[in-house]
Motif scaffolding. Sequence first.
Motif, short mmCIF file in Angstrom:
data_model
loop_
_atom_site.label_atom_id
_atom_site.label_comp_id
_atom_site.label_asym_id
_atom_site.label_seq_id
_atom_site.Cartn_x
_atom_site.Cartn_y
_atom_site.Cartn_z
N LYS A 50 0.85 -1.18 0.00
CA LYS A 50 0.00 0.00 0.00
C LYS A 50 0.89 1.23 0.00
O LYS A 50 1.89 1.30 0.70
N ARG A 51 0.52 2.17 -0.79
CA ARG A 51 1.30 3.39 -0.92
C ARG A 51 0.63 4.52 -0.17
O ARG A 51 -0.58 4.54 0.03
N LEU A 52 1.44 5.49 0.22
CA LEU A 52 0.89 6.70 0.82
C LEU A 52 0.00 7.38 -0.19
O LEU A 52 0.25 7.35 -1.39
N GLY A 53 -1.04 7.98 0.27
CA GLY A 53 -1.94 8.68 -0.62
C GLY A 53 -3.17 7.87 -0.98
O GLY A 53 -4.02 8.34 -1.72
N PHE A 54 -3.29 6.65 -0.43
CA PHE A 54 -4.45 5.85 -0.79
C PHE A 54 -5.74 6.41 -0.20
O PHE A 54 -6.82 6.03 -0.62
N LEU A 55 -5.64 7.36 0.73
CA LEU A 55 -6.83 8.01 1.28
C LEU A 55 -6.96 9.45 0.77
O LEU A 55 -7.66 10.25 1.37
N ALA A 56 -6.28 9.75 -0.31
CA ALA A 56 -6.32 11.11 -0.85
C ALA A 56 -7.77 11.53 -1.09
O ALA A 56 -8.57 10.80 -1.66
N GLY A 57 -8.10 12.73 -0.61
CA GLY A 57 -9.43 13.28 -0.80
C GLY A 57 -10.45 12.82 0.23
O GLY A 57 -11.57 13.29 0.22
N GLU A 58 -10.07 11.91 1.12
CA GLU A 58 -11.02 11.41 2.12
C GLU A 58 -11.15 12.33 3.33
O GLU A 58 -12.15 12.29 4.03
N PHE A 59 -10.12 13.12 3.61
CA PHE A 59 -10.20 14.07 4.73
C PHE A 59 -9.25 15.22 4.45
O PHE A 59 -8.40 15.14 3.57
N ASN A 60 -9.41 16.29 5.20
CA ASN A 60 -8.59 17.49 5.02
C ASN A 60 -7.69 17.70 6.23
O ASN A 60 -8.14 17.55 7.37
N VAL A 61 -6.46 18.05 5.99
CA VAL A 61 -5.51 18.36 7.04
C VAL A 61 -5.47 19.88 7.17
O VAL A 61 -5.28 20.58 6.18
N PRO A 62 -5.66 20.41 8.39
CA PRO A 62 -5.65 21.87 8.56
C PRO A 62 -4.31 22.47 8.14
O PRO A 62 -3.25 21.83 8.27
#
Length: 79
Positions: A50-62
């Motif tokens: 699994k690569r980093l970024g697989f949750l891209a767009g699922e939540f926002n980091v302040p």
Amino acid sequence: MESVNMHEAKTRLSQLVARAANGEAFIIARAGKPVVRVTAIDAPETKAQKRLGFLAGEFNVPDDFDRMGQEEITHMFGG
């Protein structure tokens, strides 16, 4: 994936080959450095990591994430 040193691989070759035939790949290492990966010939391809970024767009980091709690941390460590 399990890593086995050369001496152990020689000692347990039959067991290791049986495990590889059942789909459990392993690595043989010499002096702690990986040398070969052993898999069954007809084994399915290993799953891609699994690569980093697989949750891209699922939540926002302040935007201030790296500064959150900065005052409390400074106070706790006497800065």
